[in-house]
Design a protein around this motif. Structure first.
Motif, PDB file in Angstrom:
ATOM      1  N   TRP A 134       0.833  -1.212   0.000  1.00 32.91           N
ATOM      2  CA  TRP A 134       0.000   0.000   0.000  1.00 32.91           C
ATOM      3  C   TRP A 134       0.862   1.253   0.000  1.00 32.91           C
ATOM      4  CZ3 TRP A 134      -4.683   1.597  -1.022  1.00 32.91           C
ATOM      5  CH2 TRP A 134      -5.146   2.803  -0.512  1.00 32.91           C
ATOM      6  N   THR A 159      -2.271   8.605   5.119  1.00 30.82           N
ATOM      7  CA  THR A 159      -2.956   7.473   4.498  1.00 30.82           C
ATOM      8  C   THR A 159      -1.985   6.350   4.153  1.00 30.82           C
ATOM      9  OG1 THR A 159      -4.504   9.057   3.509  1.00 30.82           O
ATOM     10  CG2 THR A 159      -4.538   6.808   2.642  1.00 30.82           C
ATOM     11  N   TYR A 394     -14.363   5.706   1.625  1.00 29.53           N
ATOM     12  CA  TYR A 394     -14.084   4.889   0.444  1.00 29.53           C
ATOM     13  C   TYR A 394     -14.211   5.704  -0.843  1.00 29.53           C
ATOM     14  CZ  TYR A 394     -14.827   1.367   4.012  1.00 29.53           C
ATOM     15  OH  TYR A 394     -14.764   0.644   5.181  1.00 29.53           O
ATOM     16  N   ILE A 397     -10.953   7.584  -1.139  1.00 25.77           N
ATOM     17  CA  ILE A 397      -9.886   6.724  -1.669  1.00 25.77           C
ATOM     18  C   ILE A 397     -10.074   6.512  -3.168  1.00 25.77           C
ATOM     19  CG2 ILE A 397      -8.943   4.370  -1.625  1.00 25.77           C
ATOM     20  CD1 ILE A 397      -8.082   5.918   0.789  1.00 25.77           C
ATOM     21  N   GLY A 405      -6.689   1.642  -6.446  1.00 22.81           N
ATOM     22  CA  GLY A 405      -6.410   1.940  -5.044  1.00 22.81           C
ATOM     23  C   GLY A 405      -7.534   1.484  -4.134  1.00 22.81           C
ATOM     24  N   HIS A 409      -7.211  -1.302  -1.214  1.00 19.02           N
ATOM     25  CA  HIS A 409      -7.533  -0.891   0.155  1.00 19.02           C
ATOM     26  C   HIS A 409      -8.569  -1.836   0.787  1.00 19.02           C
ATOM     27  CE1 HIS A 409      -7.858   1.802   3.537  1.00 19.02           C
ATOM     28  NE2 HIS A 409      -9.139   2.032   3.327  1.00 19.02           N
TER      29      HIS A 409
END
Length: 493
Positions: A134, A159, A394, A397, A405, A409
């Motif tokens: 990540w 993050t 979400y 992101i 991504g 995640h």
């Protein structure tokens, strides 16, 4: 008979008073006194403050280098209050305090074991590898063709960087039940303070600095129909409500693993956490106890308990969805709107997601870290993504890191929850460890669900708590090791 002098500590040959006679020490002492005198003469009261800060800072750094866990605990506490402090202290990069504390703790960890070489094997776990993947994806976002500036990437560094490095610190430092309990006591104490501060805002009103924050735009989302959405010393009511719901679930379940005063403490922290969630007026946060306690019932693998839990959840759902009981209470009335599929706020969020869907269809890597939502306005006031509210964690992101991504995640989150749940249900034998890990898993599941409606998961203070919890629940066997070691002896007895 000869005496072996090899075992004599050479530092013991010179007494403390004798060491003061060394020219180097005398020069250092007089130099320090001269510097202090100069600061006091030139700066007056400010000089006194600077001297005290240097003195206290030196003691703190020495303490951390002697015991690195102090740095970890400090980061947890600072993580709770840093955004609240920002309302009173202006023009200081307080957010970098978390970075500084993590770097200091890593240095202390390395130097405390300098002669023996640090054994990093406790951090050699699946979740660490996933966090590294990540982090690499996060760093590669610097090359995202849609990203226009590096400053938003730096602002959104938590993050990626906090996730990876805080997981390692947790593996390395929280390795006994005593340290795990201390971590939860600290979390519980700040959670209690947060709710008490929130009650103060609700009963007595906000102070001058908080009012100034509301006047600068906070009132748009925090004063609804003349009622304050309580935000305590958090960034906003959404983070306050989500985090307090998270604390409520974790501590109520964790209290079952304790007796006497600890049980009372965690029960109070849990109840106050849920109350803080209610007074925040954050509709999405109600998903935390719903999903959290349901997860706990499943983890217990008890059909009767599961049936009772499902019945309780259904009754609460009916209470909010199909009745008007206690609708005179502003907090309950606002929570009830979260069950309305035609709620205007929900419809606006869905419309924004449709806009983002069209924009991101040709951008699989997203629009760049820190380039989406309200927070991007200070860097890119005229950019397209700056004017589309993300609301959900979400969605944020997805907007910033693209569909790739978002999938990565979600895979990480569900992998951690799935493996940890399997261990609790089928591997851990110690009932106390089962309860402790169940508390962390249940709280995280609740936050994951609530993060669909609010940006809870990665914000302060929830982010660091989630990252630490992910490490702890990925390594539950370390907390039941003493019991496993005693089993042969107990069987023989």
């Amino acid at each position: 008979m000869t005496t072996n002098n090899n075992h004599i500590n050479p530092f013991d040959k010179i007494s403390g008073s004798a060491s003061l006679a060394k020219p180097r020490v005398i020069l250092l002492l007089f130099g320090s006194i001269a510097l202090i005198a100069l600061l006091l003469a030139k700066m007056g009261i400010a000089g006194i403050g600077l001297v005290l800060a240097l003195f206290c800072g030196s003691i703190y750094i020495y303490t951390v280098f002697k015991n690195p866990i102090i740095g970890f605990y400090t980061a947890i506490g600072y993580n709770f209050i840093v955004l609240g402090i920002g309302r009173y202290v202006k023009d200081l990069p307080l957010g970098f305090g978390i970075d500084g504390l993590m770097i200091l703790t890593f240095l202390a960890l390395i130097f405390s074991r300098f002669r023996d070489r640090v054994d990093w094997s406790p951090a050699n776990k699946d979740i660490t590898i996933l966090a590294a993947v990540w982090l690499v994806y996060f760093i590669l976002q610097l090359a995202n063709p849609e990203a226009r500036m590096i400053e938003p990437w730096i602002a959104g560094r938590g993050t990626g960087f906090y996730f990876f490095f805080f997981i390692i610190l947790t593996f390395m430092l929280i390795n006994t039940n005593k340290r795990l309990d201390t971590f939860l006591y600290l979390w519980g104490a700040f959670s209690i303070l947060a709710t008490l501060k929130g009650i103060g805002q609700m009963v007595f009103g906000v102070d001058t600095a908080e009012q100034a924050w509301l006047d600068r735009g906070g009132a748009v989302t925090h004063i609804l129909f003349g009622k304050l959405r309580v935000f305590s010393f958090f960034s906003d009511a959404g983070q306050f409500g989500g985090n307090q719901g998270y604390s409520g679930v974790v501590f109520i379940i964790f209290s079952m693993a304790k007796k006497g005063f600890p049980r009372i403490f965690f029960l109070i922290a849990g109840i106050l956490g849920l109350y803080g969630m209610m007074i925040s007026g954050t509709r999405g946060s109600i998903a935390v106890p719903f999903a959290g306690f349901m997860t706990f019932f499943v983890l217990r693998r008890n059909i009767r308990l599961l049936g009772t839990g499902i019945l309780l959840v259904v009754l609460l759902f009916v209470f909010f969805k199909f009745t008007m009981i206690a609708n005179g209470n502003a907090q309950i009335r606002r929570m009830r709107t979260g069950f309305d599929p035609n709620n205007p706020s929900l419809l606006i969020r869905k419309a924004n997601q449709q806009i983002l869907k069209g924009y991101l269809a040709s951008r699989p890597f997203g629009g760049g870290i820190g380039h989406a939502g309200d927070k991007a306005l200070r860097f890119l006031p005229n950019a397209f993504l700056s004017h589309v509210a993300t609301d959900s964690w979400y969605v944020m992101i997805w907007a910033e890191m693209g569909i790739i991504g978002l999938i990565l995640h979600l895979c990480i989150l569900f992998y951690v929850i799935g493996v940890a749940s399997f261990k609790v249900m089928f591997r851990i034998r110690d009932p106390i460890t089962k309860l402790k890990m169940s508390a962390l898993i249940s709280g995280m599941v609740g936050v994951m669900l609530a993060s669909y409606g609010n940006g809870v998961l990665g914000g302060m203070p929830t982010g660091l708590l989630i990252y630490a919890s992910m490490a702890l629940m990925s390594n539950p066997q370390i907390f039941e090791e003493p019991i496993i070691e005693k089993e042969p002896e107990l069987i023989a007895t």
